[in-house]
Design an enzyme around this catalytic site. Structure first.
Site, PDB file in Angstrom:
ATOM      1  N   SER A   1     -61.486  42.355  62.071  1.00 42.33           N
ATOM      2  CA  SER A   1     -62.363  41.347  61.032  1.00 42.33           C
ATOM      3  C   SER A   1     -63.938  42.011  60.688  1.00 42.33           C
ATOM      4  CB  SER A   1     -62.786  40.273  61.743  1.00 42.33           C
ATOM      5  OG  SER A   1     -61.521  39.485  62.391  1.00 42.33           O
TER       6      SER A   1
ATOM      7  N   ARG B   1     -69.517  36.881  68.809  1.00 40.58           N
ATOM      8  CA  ARG B   1     -69.710  38.332  68.376  1.00 40.58           C
ATOM      9  C   ARG B   1     -71.063  38.749  68.412  1.00 40.58           C
ATOM     10  NH1 ARG B   1     -64.999  37.032  68.315  1.00 40.58           N
ATOM     11  NH2 ARG B   1     -63.314  37.622  66.812  1.00 40.58           N
TER      12      ARG B   1
ATOM     13  N   GLU C   1     -69.493  42.122  60.435  1.00 44.72           N
ATOM     14  CA  GLU C   1     -69.353  42.173  61.988  1.00 44.72           C
ATOM     15  C   GLU C   1     -69.523  43.640  62.494  1.00 44.72           C
ATOM     16  OE1 GLU C   1     -65.740  40.254  63.592  1.00 44.72           O
ATOM     17  OE2 GLU C   1     -66.043  41.576  65.126  1.00 44.72           O
TER      18      GLU C   1
HETATM   19  N1  EPU Z   1     -56.952  32.680  56.355  1.00 43.42           N
HETATM   20  C1  EPU Z   1     -56.740  32.578  55.279  1.00 43.42           C
HETATM   21  N2  EPU Z   1     -56.408  33.981  54.354  1.00 43.42           N
HETATM   22  C2  EPU Z   1     -56.474  35.197  54.933  1.00 43.42           C
HETATM   23  C3  EPU Z   1     -56.824  35.255  56.300  1.00 43.42           C
HETATM   24  C4  EPU Z   1     -56.950  34.172  57.125  1.00 43.42           C
HETATM   25  O1  EPU Z   1     -56.447  31.738  54.359  1.00 43.42           O
HETATM   26  O2  EPU Z   1     -56.304  36.266  54.527  1.00 43.42           O
HETATM   27  C5  EPU Z   1     -56.966  31.620  57.103  1.00 43.42           C
HETATM   28  C6  EPU Z   1     -55.870  31.454  58.219  1.00 43.42           C
HETATM   29  O3  EPU Z   1     -54.693  30.840  57.550  1.00 43.42           O
HETATM   30  C7  EPU Z   1     -56.578  30.530  59.164  1.00 43.42           C
HETATM   31  C8  EPU Z   1     -57.916  30.794  59.132  1.00 43.42           C
HETATM   32  O4  EPU Z   1     -58.139  31.602  58.037  1.00 43.42           O
HETATM   33  O5  EPU Z   1     -56.151  29.229  58.760  1.00 43.42           O
HETATM   34  C9  EPU Z   1     -58.372  31.572  60.530  1.00 43.42           C
HETATM   35  O6  EPU Z   1     -57.445  32.781  60.342  1.00 43.42           O
HETATM   36  P1  EPU Z   1     -57.144  33.713  61.594  1.00 43.42           P
HETATM   37  O7  EPU Z   1     -56.247  32.544  62.454  1.00 43.42           O
HETATM   38  O8  EPU Z   1     -56.206  34.785  61.202  1.00 43.42           O
HETATM   39  O9  EPU Z   1     -58.334  33.880  62.501  1.00 43.42           O
HETATM   40  P2  EPU Z   1     -59.758  34.491  61.687  1.00 43.42           P
HETATM   41  O10 EPU Z   1     -60.632  33.612  61.995  1.00 43.42           O
HETATM   42  O11 EPU Z   1     -59.515  35.276  60.680  1.00 43.42           O
HETATM   43  C10 EPU Z   1     -60.521  35.518  64.329  1.00 43.42           C
HETATM   44  C11 EPU Z   1     -61.321  36.725  64.878  1.00 43.42           C
HETATM   45  C12 EPU Z   1     -60.181  37.692  65.072  1.00 43.42           C
HETATM   46  C13 EPU Z   1     -59.048  37.106  65.941  1.00 43.42           C
HETATM   47  C14 EPU Z   1     -58.619  35.793  65.402  1.00 43.42           C
HETATM   48  C15 EPU Z   1     -57.336  35.234  66.320  1.00 43.42           C
HETATM   49  C16 EPU Z   1     -63.559  36.658  63.654  1.00 43.42           C
HETATM   50  C17 EPU Z   1     -64.553  37.082  62.927  1.00 43.42           C
HETATM   51  N3  EPU Z   1     -62.132  37.090  63.833  1.00 43.42           N
HETATM   52  O12 EPU Z   1     -60.000  35.732  62.911  1.00 43.42           O
HETATM   53  O13 EPU Z   1     -60.920  38.881  65.622  1.00 43.42           O
HETATM   54  O14 EPU Z   1     -58.070  38.069  66.419  1.00 43.42           O
HETATM   55  O15 EPU Z   1     -59.442  34.999  65.118  1.00 43.42           O
HETATM   56  O16 EPU Z   1     -58.429  34.457  67.266  1.00 43.42           O
HETATM   57  O17 EPU Z   1     -63.844  35.740  64.463  1.00 43.42           O
HETATM   58  C18 EPU Z   1     -61.867  40.737  65.360  1.00 43.42           C
HETATM   59  O18 EPU Z   1     -62.832  40.063  65.670  1.00 43.42           O
HETATM   60  O19 EPU Z   1     -61.882  42.152  65.052  1.00 43.42           O
HETATM   61  C19 EPU Z   1     -60.622  39.967  65.154  1.00 43.42           C
HETATM   62  C20 EPU Z   1     -59.746  40.476  64.673  1.00 43.42           C
END
Ligand code: EPU
Length: 343
Positions: A240, A168, A336
């Protein structure tokens, strides 16, 4: 020709130029549709005068007043530049919608970008934060980025290694006000391989019936995102809101009793990446509001504007979440989006 639309009282604001729908008044707005309009804007605007480039406004928090001119990139065009035996080279103008480019490539049979479907924002903004999702980052497809360097006063073509891509992050994000991106060239492999490492995508039921294709993965990613993430057109948000933090192994070990329950991924450099959404949820912020803003009820990492919020409300909530996560887990969450117009 570009023109500066002057701010006239409450008649003009940037609310429709940011996906958090924050009201914001700037010193002026230029809508730029060609590179020569960028040259003209640069000539008219003092070299060190404050300006900010805005694409789709999907990764910014705007202050109520911005003492700077906004340059809105509205260039259009998607072209196949070259087809080598191994790759397609696709050039897209900064003002194209990112999702439209992904759709265009998938429809043309040029696979690679489908995991990045439905990411809001423009092509020009994509390299700034090195967009990523479902195990894929933009950086791996960038061949070069064409940008005006306001410091040197000239156009440059930056090859991918010169863009300083990181999670990012990029030189464009690290040097605000210097670069004005006009187009991006992507290098898409002809030998397509599905990237299904992300759990929800790997277990997508469709793959039991059909082998994955770029179009199939595109549909799956769209469905997964629609299920989890709020549509900014319906509930304003900036995706995010915090980066997933990477902590040194020593910090992880010191808080192991609390952190080992969090989804975490060891990094090549020895650090441990943690799921910020999990940390925020564990602090009780999922679905909780502070004034007109809150953390989303289905995904705690997404900060949403329930209506009538300003950038100051967003800042208050971001600080409250950061303070609580630090207090409970000893981990600092870095926002971010780019903050425009704040001290
Ligand atoms: N989780 C929770 N509670 C929540 C949200 C997430 O426990 O409310 C846990 C999920 O269960 C999972 C882990 O956190 O085990 C990761 O969650 P998720 O797979 O939704 O991905 P993320 O790390 O929260 C990242 C990117 C997203 C992207 C997704 C899918 C970043 C900051 N964000 O989110 O990117 O769509 O992975 O690859 O790296 C963005 O940058 O705007 C964005 C949406």
């Amino acid at each position: 020709m570009s023109s500066v639309l002057p701010v006239a009282g409450a008649a003009f604001d940037l609310r429709s130029f940011n996906t958090l729908a924050l009201p914001s008044q700037a010193s002026g707005l230029r809508v730029l549709t060609t590179e020569s309009e960028v040259d003209q804007a640069h000539a008219e605007c003092l070299p060190h005068a404050a300006m900010h480039v805005l694409g789709g406004g999907s990764n910014v928090v705007l202050a109520p007043h911005i003492d700077a001119e906004i340059w809105h990139m509205a260039m259009r065009g998607i072209h196949l530049l070259d087809a080598t035996p191994t790759h397609w080279l696709v050039q897209a103008a900064a003002g194209e919608r990112w999702h439209h480019l992904v759709q265009h490539c998938v429809a043309a049979g040029w696979g690679g970008l489908e995991n990045l479907a439905l990411i809001p924002g423009t092509v020009g903004a994509a390299p700034v934060q090195n967009i990523g999702a479902y195990g894929v980052e933009l950086a791996e497809f960038v061949d070069e980025v064409r940008a005006f360097d306001r410091r040197a006063g000239q156009w440059c073509t930056l090859a991918a290694p010169d863009c300083g891509f990181a999670y990012r992050d990029s030189v464009f994000k690290r040097e605000p006000g210097r670069w004005v991106i006009s187009s991006v060239v992507l290098r898409l492999p002809r030998q397509w391989q599905a990237r299904l490492g992300y759990p929800d995508l790997g277990t997508w039921p469709e793959w039991q019936q059909h082998a994955p294709t770029p179009a199939g993965v595109f549909e799956a990613v769209c469905a997964i995102r629609r299920r989890k993430l709020p549509d900014p057109a319906l509930l304003p948000n900036a995706g995010s809101f915090f980066k997933n933090p990477v902590v040194p192994a020593a910090v992880f070990d010191a808080n192991r009793s609390r952190l080992q329950a969090a989804p975490h991924w060891p990094q090549a450099d020895g650090g441990i990446k943690l799921a910020a959404g999990w940390l925020i949820e564990a602090c009780g912020w999922k679905g909780r509001r502070l004034g007109p803003v809150g953390m989303h009820e289905r995904h705690a990492l997404v900060l949403v504007n329930h209506g009538g919020a300003t950038g100051n409300d967003v800042r208050l909530l971001a600080r409250a979440v950061q303070a609580e996560v630090r207090q409970q887990f000893g981990v600092w969450l870095e926002a971010e989006p780019v903050w425009l117009g704040f001290d």
